[in-house]
Structures are given as structure tokens and as C-alpha cells.
Design a protein around this motif. Sequence first.
Motif, PDB file in Angstrom:
ATOM      1  N   VAL A  96       0.827  -1.210   0.000  1.00  0.00           N
ATOM      2  CA  VAL A  96       0.000   0.000   0.000  1.00  0.00           C
ATOM      3  C   VAL A  96       0.862   1.261   0.000  1.00  0.00           C
ATOM      4  CG1 VAL A  96      -0.333   0.302   2.501  1.00  0.00           C
ATOM      5  CG2 VAL A  96      -2.147   0.946   0.945  1.00  0.00           C
ATOM      6  N   VAL A  97       1.985   1.247   0.722  1.00  0.00           N
ATOM      7  CA  VAL A  97       2.813   2.457   0.716  1.00  0.00           C
ATOM      8  C   VAL A  97       3.539   2.621  -0.622  1.00  0.00           C
ATOM      9  CG1 VAL A  97       3.080   2.456   3.221  1.00  0.00           C
ATOM     10  CG2 VAL A  97       4.833   1.364   1.812  1.00  0.00           C
ATOM     11  N   VAL A  98       3.950   1.501  -1.226  1.00  0.00           N
ATOM     12  CA  VAL A  98       4.583   1.580  -2.543  1.00  0.00           C
ATOM     13  C   VAL A  98       3.585   2.090  -3.575  1.00  0.00           C
ATOM     14  CG1 VAL A  98       5.602   0.209  -4.418  1.00  0.00           C
ATOM     15  CG2 VAL A  98       6.308  -0.193  -2.042  1.00  0.00           C
ATOM     16  N   ASP A  99       2.375   1.525  -3.569  1.00  0.00           N
ATOM     17  CA  ASP A  99       1.359   1.931  -4.550  1.00  0.00           C
ATOM     18  C   ASP A  99       0.958   3.397  -4.382  1.00  0.00           C
ATOM     19  OD1 ASP A  99       1.378  -0.593  -5.555  1.00  0.00           O
ATOM     20  OD2 ASP A  99      -0.495  -1.226  -4.623  1.00  0.00           O
ATOM     21  N   ASP A 100       0.715   3.821  -3.143  1.00  0.00           N
ATOM     22  CA  ASP A 100       0.305   5.208  -2.924  1.00  0.00           C
ATOM     23  C   ASP A 100       1.369   6.168  -3.442  1.00  0.00           C
ATOM     24  OD1 ASP A 100      -2.136   4.555  -1.841  1.00  0.00           O
ATOM     25  OD2 ASP A 100      -1.492   4.760   0.247  1.00  0.00           O
ATOM     26  N   ALA A 101       2.640   5.820  -3.241  1.00  0.00           N
ATOM     27  CA  ALA A 101       3.718   6.684  -3.721  1.00  0.00           C
ATOM     28  C   ALA A 101       3.800   6.676  -5.246  1.00  0.00           C
ATOM     29  CB  ALA A 101       5.042   6.245  -3.109  1.00  0.00           C
ATOM     30  N   LEU A 102       3.765   5.492  -5.846  1.00  0.00           N
ATOM     31  CA  LEU A 102       3.878   5.397  -7.300  1.00  0.00           C
ATOM     32  C   LEU A 102       2.704   6.055  -8.015  1.00  0.00           C
ATOM     33  CD1 LEU A 102       5.219   1.746  -7.787  1.00  0.00           C
ATOM     34  CD2 LEU A 102       6.458   3.883  -8.165  1.00  0.00           C
ATOM     35  N   GLN A 103       1.532   6.000  -7.397  1.00  0.00           N
ATOM     36  CA  GLN A 103       0.339   6.563  -8.029  1.00  0.00           C
ATOM     37  C   GLN A 103       0.097   8.027  -7.659  1.00  0.00           C
ATOM     38  OE1 GLN A 103      -2.476   3.156  -6.890  1.00  0.00           O
ATOM     39  NE2 GLN A 103      -2.941   3.433  -9.057  1.00  0.00           N
ATOM     40  N   GLY A 104       0.970   8.589  -6.845  1.00  0.00           N
ATOM     41  CA  GLY A 104       0.825   9.985  -6.477  1.00  0.00           C
ATOM     42  C   GLY A 104      -0.394  10.272  -5.630  1.00  0.00           C
ATOM     43  N   VAL A 105      -0.788   9.333  -4.783  1.00  0.00           N
ATOM     44  CA  VAL A 105      -1.980   9.513  -3.940  1.00  0.00           C
ATOM     45  C   VAL A 105      -1.689  10.582  -2.884  1.00  0.00           C
ATOM     46  CG1 VAL A 105      -3.501   8.417  -2.250  1.00  0.00           C
ATOM     47  CG2 VAL A 105      -2.809   7.174  -4.324  1.00  0.00           C
ATOM     48  N   SER A 106      -2.509  11.607  -2.859  1.00  0.00           N
ATOM     49  CA  SER A 106      -2.324  12.705  -1.901  1.00  0.00           C
ATOM     50  C   SER A 106      -3.237  12.587  -0.692  1.00  0.00           C
ATOM     51  CB  SER A 106      -2.579  14.050  -2.595  1.00  0.00           C
ATOM     52  OG  SER A 106      -3.911  14.113  -3.100  1.00  0.00           O
ATOM     53  N   HIS A 107      -4.394  11.918  -0.860  1.00  0.00           N
ATOM     54  CA  HIS A 107      -5.386  11.804   0.203  1.00  0.00           C
ATOM     55  C   HIS A 107      -5.823  10.341   0.337  1.00  0.00           C
ATOM     56  CE1 HIS A 107      -5.499  16.069  -0.647  1.00  0.00           C
ATOM     57  NE2 HIS A 107      -6.300  16.291   0.391  1.00  0.00           N
ATOM     58  N   VAL A 108      -5.612   9.777   1.503  1.00  0.00           N
ATOM     59  CA  VAL A 108      -6.077   8.421   1.777  1.00  0.00           C
ATOM     60  C   VAL A 108      -7.297   8.533   2.681  1.00  0.00           C
ATOM     61  CG1 VAL A 108      -5.551   6.226   2.892  1.00  0.00           C
ATOM     62  CG2 VAL A 108      -3.820   7.353   1.478  1.00  0.00           C
ATOM     63  N   LEU A 137       5.957   4.475   9.196  1.00  0.00           N
ATOM     64  CA  LEU A 137       7.345   4.059   9.409  1.00  0.00           C
ATOM     65  C   LEU A 137       7.962   3.572   8.106  1.00  0.00           C
ATOM     66  CD1 LEU A 137       9.750   3.517  11.254  1.00  0.00           C
ATOM     67  CD2 LEU A 137       8.701   1.309  11.851  1.00  0.00           C
ATOM     68  N   LEU A 138       7.229   2.767   7.356  1.00  0.00           N
ATOM     69  CA  LEU A 138       7.737   2.289   6.068  1.00  0.00           C
ATOM     70  C   LEU A 138       7.973   3.450   5.098  1.00  0.00           C
ATOM     71  CD1 LEU A 138       5.542  -0.914   5.604  1.00  0.00           C
ATOM     72  CD2 LEU A 138       8.038  -0.856   5.817  1.00  0.00           C
ATOM     73  N   GLN A 139       7.039   4.393   5.059  1.00  0.00           N
ATOM     74  CA  GLN A 139       7.221   5.558   4.189  1.00  0.00           C
ATOM     75  C   GLN A 139       8.497   6.306   4.561  1.00  0.00           C
ATOM     76  OE1 GLN A 139       3.500   7.361   5.108  1.00  0.00           O
ATOM     77  NE2 GLN A 139       2.378   6.374   3.443  1.00  0.00           N
ATOM     78  N   GLU A 140       8.746   6.425   5.842  1.00  0.00           N
ATOM     79  CA  GLU A 140       9.905   7.190   6.296  1.00  0.00           C
ATOM     80  C   GLU A 140      11.214   6.493   5.927  1.00  0.00           C
ATOM     81  OE1 GLU A 140      10.805  10.903   7.957  1.00  0.00           O
ATOM     82  OE2 GLU A 140       8.852   9.990   7.539  1.00  0.00           O
ATOM     83  N   ILE A 141      11.297   5.175   6.160  1.00  0.00           N
ATOM     84  CA  ILE A 141      12.567   4.490   5.881  1.00  0.00           C
ATOM     85  C   ILE A 141      12.805   4.324   4.384  1.00  0.00           C
ATOM     86  CG2 ILE A 141      12.615   3.278   8.095  1.00  0.00           C
ATOM     87  CD1 ILE A 141      11.628   0.791   6.745  1.00  0.00           C
ATOM     88  N   LEU A 142      11.725   4.393   3.587  1.00  0.00           N
ATOM     89  CA  LEU A 142      11.870   4.273   2.137  1.00  0.00           C
ATOM     90  C   LEU A 142      11.944   5.625   1.444  1.00  0.00           C
ATOM     91  CD1 LEU A 142       9.313   1.366   1.550  1.00  0.00           C
ATOM     92  CD2 LEU A 142      11.813   1.219   1.356  1.00  0.00           C
ATOM     93  N   GLY A 143      11.808   6.695   2.206  1.00  0.00           N
ATOM     94  CA  GLY A 143      11.867   8.030   1.624  1.00  0.00           C
ATOM     95  C   GLY A 143      10.669   8.357   0.752  1.00  0.00           C
ATOM     96  N   LEU A 144       9.492   7.841   1.119  1.00  0.00           N
ATOM     97  CA  LEU A 144       8.278   8.061   0.335  1.00  0.00           C
ATOM     98  C   LEU A 144       7.442   9.184   0.944  1.00  0.00           C
ATOM     99  CD1 LEU A 144       7.214   4.337  -0.213  1.00  0.00           C
ATOM    100  CD2 LEU A 144       8.622   5.777  -1.701  1.00  0.00           C
TER     101      LEU A 144
END
Length: 291
Positions: free
Chosen positions: A210-222, A237-244
Motif C-alpha cells: 500500500v505504501v509503494v502503490d500510494d507513492a507510485l500513483q501519487g496519492v495525496s489523500h487516503v 514508518l515504512l514511508q519514512e525508511i523508504l523516503g516516500l
Amino acid sequence: MTLLTFRFAPSPNGELHLGHAYSALLNQKLAEATGARLLLRIEDIDTTRCTPEFEAGIFRDLNWLGLDWEEPVRRQSEHFAAYQAVLDRLIREELVYPAFMSRGDIRAFIADSEKRGRHWPRDPDGVPHYPARDKALPMKERKRRIAENMPFAWRLDVETAVARTGMNLAWMEFGDETLQATRPVEARPRDWGDVIVARREIPTSYHLAVVVDDALQGVSHVVRGQDLFSATSVQRLLQEILGLRAPTYFHHRLILGPDGRKLSKSLSDSGLATLRDAGVQPADIRRMVGL
């Protein structure tokens, strides 16, 4: 100016119910109100429970409700290579480890620990944290077990990840359906222990995908249900360690059954197909969910 992007992301492992209808229609309403994109994502990494029949049902139900979304639809099962690349990075950076304990091993370990008077921590869903025993395995032993095809899952080393990102993790949360004001919410990933981020046979989990997809798809609002509020801590936490980039979140109210229970696919509660067959109209659905 970056275009705002919302998404509705169901899993085709059962029929959509009134709760899904509320979430889908709310995302559409907010996207229209802000001139944003609305995406549909099929979260089908569970290749055992997710079926083409259930996916077809999702499209029938959403079309019937009058939902419009931007094409193409992203299916997670078609992007395992992308998740594998991110998992490989986490492995290289020693932020995950192979966890070999079976459910029986975990139960026995925890029972023995509690018998000796130690209270075992549990996550917000009431599931016991995974014992840290496997983190101490030497690299040679890890590789031997993997080479011998021992079952395992990749778990996030939460303590190491938090230490690398700093202690002050938060996300921005909208206060209501108007999306007029936000407040910071402290992320508490430690509450979940070392969560699974991938399995041997599937190179991802819900949290990672979900964090990979939201970043790749440019999702601004969940915009999603309150039942996922606590899980956002792991995803931050995953977004932070992956720089997303982190989206802004709104965890909306849940649609409950007559007995006060959260609606469930497994119990066929208020299924949209059943309601449609009974003569209920889309306008009726909007009234039933408070829209």
C-alpha cells in the motif's frame, strides 16, 4: 500545481457491502469537490482468497453505484516485481529479517514466557507480538534455513527502523468529511511489534504494497475506514525508511450492522449485490450510508 489524488482500494476476496459503498462514494464525493483524480486499485496480493469472480463483482457494484475512476486500474498482483525490488532494498539495509517460527512455535514460546510471569505484549488487534528470537540468528544460520526451504516470512525490525528514522513519527489527519482542517497524529509503530512485510512466496504484504502503490500513483489523500487508523503507524514508518511522501489521511466512521457489529464480507452483511437484487436503488444506498 500537483493534482490531488484520491483512491478506493478494495480486495476481491468477497462481496462489497454497505461499508465499502460508503468509502467508495465518500472518496468520489471528496474528489469531485476538490477537482481531484479518483483511482481504483485492486488489492489482490492474497492470491488464494482473491478471485476473478469477486473482482468482477466489484466492478459491477461500483458501476451500479455510479462511481467513475481514472484508468488504468492498478492490480497489485501484476506488480510483484516492484514490491520485490523494495523488499530487496530492505534486506540489503538490514531492516527486515527472516522469521522462521510457526504459529505453534509462537504460541508455545509465549505460553512459556507468561507461565514464568512475563506479560506478553499484543498489538492493537489483540495479536501477540512476534518473539525477537530470530533476530539473533547468525547470517550463516539464516542462509542455511532458507536454502533448506524452511517456511519463513520477512518481518520488519521495528526498533532498528525507528532508530534510523528518529523518534518523532507522525501523520496529518483530517478531522471530518469536509477536509478543512488537519491535526498531527503521533505514529506508534512499536505497538505492532515486528510486522510481516513479505512472505517467502509473495514478496509483499498489505503494509508494504500500500505504501509503494500510494507513492507510485501519487496519492495525496487516503480516505479509508477507522478500523485502519492504528495500522497507519506501520505505514508511516515504512514511508519514512523508504523516503516516500506521506499522504494526508482521513479515517472515516464505520457503517455498522443492526447489532452494532462492523460489517464483514465473510458474513455477507448488507452485500451490495443482495441489496440490488432486492430492488434497492443507488440513491437508496447513498441515504443508507448517510450521503
